[in-house]
Design an enzyme around this catalytic site. Structure first.
Site, PDB file in Angstrom:
ATOM      1  N   GLY A   1     -11.130  16.832  17.676  1.00 52.19           N
ATOM      2  CA  GLY A   1     -12.059  17.821  17.212  1.00 52.19           C
ATOM      3  C   GLY A   1     -13.726  17.725  17.329  1.00 52.19           C
ATOM      4  O   GLY A   1     -14.190  18.582  16.901  1.00 52.19           O
TER       5      GLY A   1
ATOM      6  N   SER B   1     -21.022  18.506  15.424  1.00 54.59           N
ATOM      7  CA  SER B   1     -19.865  18.126  14.992  1.00 54.59           C
ATOM      8  C   SER B   1     -19.721  17.043  14.129  1.00 54.59           C
ATOM      9  O   SER B   1     -20.097  15.887  14.615  1.00 54.59           O
ATOM     10  CB  SER B   1     -18.654  18.512  15.528  1.00 54.59           C
ATOM     11  OG  SER B   1     -18.689  17.659  16.634  1.00 54.59           O
ATOM     12  N   ILE B   2     -18.892  16.960  13.000  1.00 56.64           N
ATOM     13  CA  ILE B   2     -18.403  15.795  12.243  1.00 56.64           C
ATOM     14  C   ILE B   2     -17.764  14.829  13.241  1.00 56.64           C
ATOM     15  O   ILE B   2     -17.816  13.689  13.056  1.00 56.64           O
ATOM     16  CB  ILE B   2     -17.888  16.234  10.967  1.00 56.64           C
ATOM     17  CG1 ILE B   2     -18.770  16.785   9.970  1.00 56.64           C
ATOM     18  CG2 ILE B   2     -17.132  15.031  10.473  1.00 56.64           C
ATOM     19  CD1 ILE B   2     -18.008  17.401   8.719  1.00 56.64           C
TER      20      ILE B   2
ATOM     21  N   ASP C   1      -5.451  21.338  22.464  1.00 60.22           N
ATOM     22  CA  ASP C   1      -5.410  22.636  21.579  1.00 60.22           C
ATOM     23  C   ASP C   1      -4.134  22.251  20.786  1.00 60.22           C
ATOM     24  O   ASP C   1      -3.106  22.707  21.519  1.00 60.22           O
ATOM     25  CB  ASP C   1      -5.428  23.960  22.380  1.00 60.22           C
ATOM     26  CG  ASP C   1      -5.354  25.105  21.335  1.00 60.22           C
ATOM     27  OD1 ASP C   1      -4.961  24.931  20.149  1.00 60.22           O
ATOM     28  OD2 ASP C   1      -5.542  26.165  21.891  1.00 60.22           O
ATOM     29  N   VAL C   2      -4.257  21.944  19.599  1.00 61.18           N
ATOM     30  CA  VAL C   2      -2.993  21.794  18.933  1.00 61.18           C
ATOM     31  C   VAL C   2      -2.176  22.706  18.714  1.00 61.18           C
ATOM     32  O   VAL C   2      -1.270  22.481  18.165  1.00 61.18           O
ATOM     33  CB  VAL C   2      -3.464  20.831  17.368  1.00 61.18           C
ATOM     34  CG1 VAL C   2      -3.925  19.578  17.565  1.00 61.18           C
ATOM     35  CG2 VAL C   2      -4.307  21.654  16.570  1.00 61.18           C
TER      36      VAL C   2
ATOM     37  N   TYR D   1     -14.268  30.505   0.624  1.00 60.82           N
ATOM     38  CA  TYR D   1     -13.585  29.556   1.132  1.00 60.82           C
ATOM     39  C   TYR D   1     -11.909  29.922   1.235  1.00 60.82           C
ATOM     40  O   TYR D   1     -11.199  29.192   2.196  1.00 60.82           O
ATOM     41  CB  TYR D   1     -13.436  28.210   0.520  1.00 60.82           C
ATOM     42  CG  TYR D   1     -13.236  26.874   1.379  1.00 60.82           C
ATOM     43  CD1 TYR D   1     -13.802  26.498   2.602  1.00 60.82           C
ATOM     44  CD2 TYR D   1     -12.240  26.052   1.034  1.00 60.82           C
ATOM     45  CE1 TYR D   1     -13.486  25.476   3.378  1.00 60.82           C
ATOM     46  CE2 TYR D   1     -11.946  24.937   1.589  1.00 60.82           C
ATOM     47  CZ  TYR D   1     -12.501  24.765   2.891  1.00 60.82           C
ATOM     48  OH  TYR D   1     -12.209  23.435   3.751  1.00 60.82           O
TER      49      TYR D   1
ATOM     50  N   LYS E   1      -6.445  22.729   2.614  1.00 56.48           N
ATOM     51  CA  LYS E   1      -6.857  21.530   2.536  1.00 56.48           C
ATOM     52  C   LYS E   1      -6.296  20.838   1.316  1.00 56.48           C
ATOM     53  O   LYS E   1      -6.163  19.409   1.524  1.00 56.48           O
ATOM     54  CB  LYS E   1      -8.394  21.297   2.237  1.00 56.48           C
ATOM     55  CG  LYS E   1      -9.301  21.870   3.321  1.00 56.48           C
ATOM     56  CD  LYS E   1      -9.238  20.772   4.530  1.00 56.48           C
ATOM     57  CE  LYS E   1     -10.301  21.174   5.723  1.00 56.48           C
ATOM     58  NZ  LYS E   1     -10.176  20.394   6.859  1.00 56.48           N
TER      59      LYS E   1
ATOM     60  N   ALA F   1     -18.651  24.675  12.232  1.00 55.93           N
ATOM     61  CA  ALA F   1     -17.666  25.096  11.301  1.00 55.93           C
ATOM     62  C   ALA F   1     -18.034  25.360  10.023  1.00 55.93           C
ATOM     63  O   ALA F   1     -17.524  26.489   9.522  1.00 55.93           O
ATOM     64  CB  ALA F   1     -16.737  23.851  11.229  1.00 55.93           C
TER      65      ALA F   1
END
Length: 258
Positions: A16, A22-23, A67-68, A159, A166, A199
């Site tokens: 990712g 990015s995280i 790319d999942v 959201y 999530k 994101a």
């Protein structure tokens, strides 16, 4: 006397990474600093130029497309990792997606296709990664870490469908922890608060969310991707060998406030 904290000898996959902010990159940066050997992925050829210099900085042993949403790409990553290393010690999953118009719209108006794709990419891809990781962790166990958000528990404006998605991801963590514990595989979700990532910028009035986080959190600041990385490193380490199935927050305490 200080006790050195090290991930020397541990190998794993970080899924990712999109850019320097990015995280996923914050996690990879900390893991590498602590001695872990990394396989990192990039989404596609368009994203590759942005991630390539980061992979070089990380001295990533493997740098692979993933790319999942495309059949076979996640499987190809694990196949290459097995060929190169044989076993792994961790997977960090920092992947989430929803159609932008549906993210900003009402959940009740979400489409079958949009909701299904968001669930597949953001949640089921972690389950698939766990299935692929299991045979590579059976000898020594390991750790699977995914990223969630407080919008799974409370309604966060704008959201949208990602809240239920999530929530499903967090529930999946608990079930995976139960199912894989016998193999010594530990599973956790980490919940960062708002922080300035690409994101996050896709959420309407995200600046307002960050301002609220600073104003109302007990520590009156935002967390950083590196903060997330340090917690992730602990969860991967042998120091967390008796912990599994947890959801841990990196949000300066914002989640405890009414």
């Amino acid at each position: 006397m200080s006790i050195p904290f090290s991930l020397e000898g541990k190998r794993g996959i970080v899924l990712g990474i999109a850019n320097r902010h990015s995280i996923a990159y914050g996690c990879a940066e900390v893991l590498r600093e602590l001695g872990a050997e990394l396989c990192v992925t990039y989404l596609n050829e368009k994203a590759k130029p942005f991630v390539t210099p980061l992979a070089e900085t990380l001295t990533a042993k493997l740098f692979l497309p993933c790319d999942v949403s495309k059949p076979g790409e996640l499987e190809a990553v694990f196949a290459e990792v097995e060929k190169e290393w044989g076993t792994i010690d961790f997977v960090v999953h920092s992947i989430a997606w929803s159609p932008l118009d549906e993210l900003h719209g009402r959940l009740v108006d979400s489409s079958d296709k949009g909701f299904s794709m968001a669930m597949d990419i953001s949640c089921h891809s972690f389950i698939r990664a766990a299935r692929l990781a299991e045979p590579l962790m059976k000898e020594n166990g390991g750790a699977l870490i995914t990223m969630t958000y407080y919008g799974s528990e409370k309604v966060v404006d704008h959201y949208g469908m990602m809240g239920p998605v999530k929530a499903a991801l967090e529930s999946s963590v608990r079930y995976l922890a139960s199912e894989l514990g016998g193999s010594g595989i530990r599973v956790h979700s980490v919940s960062p608060g708002p922080m300035p990532t690409r994101a996050g910028s896709g959420i309407t009035d995200f600046d307002g969310l960050m301002t609220d986080a600073v104003t109302r959190s007990p520590l009156h600041r935002l967390g950083s991707p590196q903060d997330v990385g340090r917690l992730t490193a602990f969860l991967i380490s042998d120091w967390a060998s008796s912990q599994t199935g947890s959801q841990l927050f990196v949000d300066a305490g914002h989640h405890i406030m009414a």
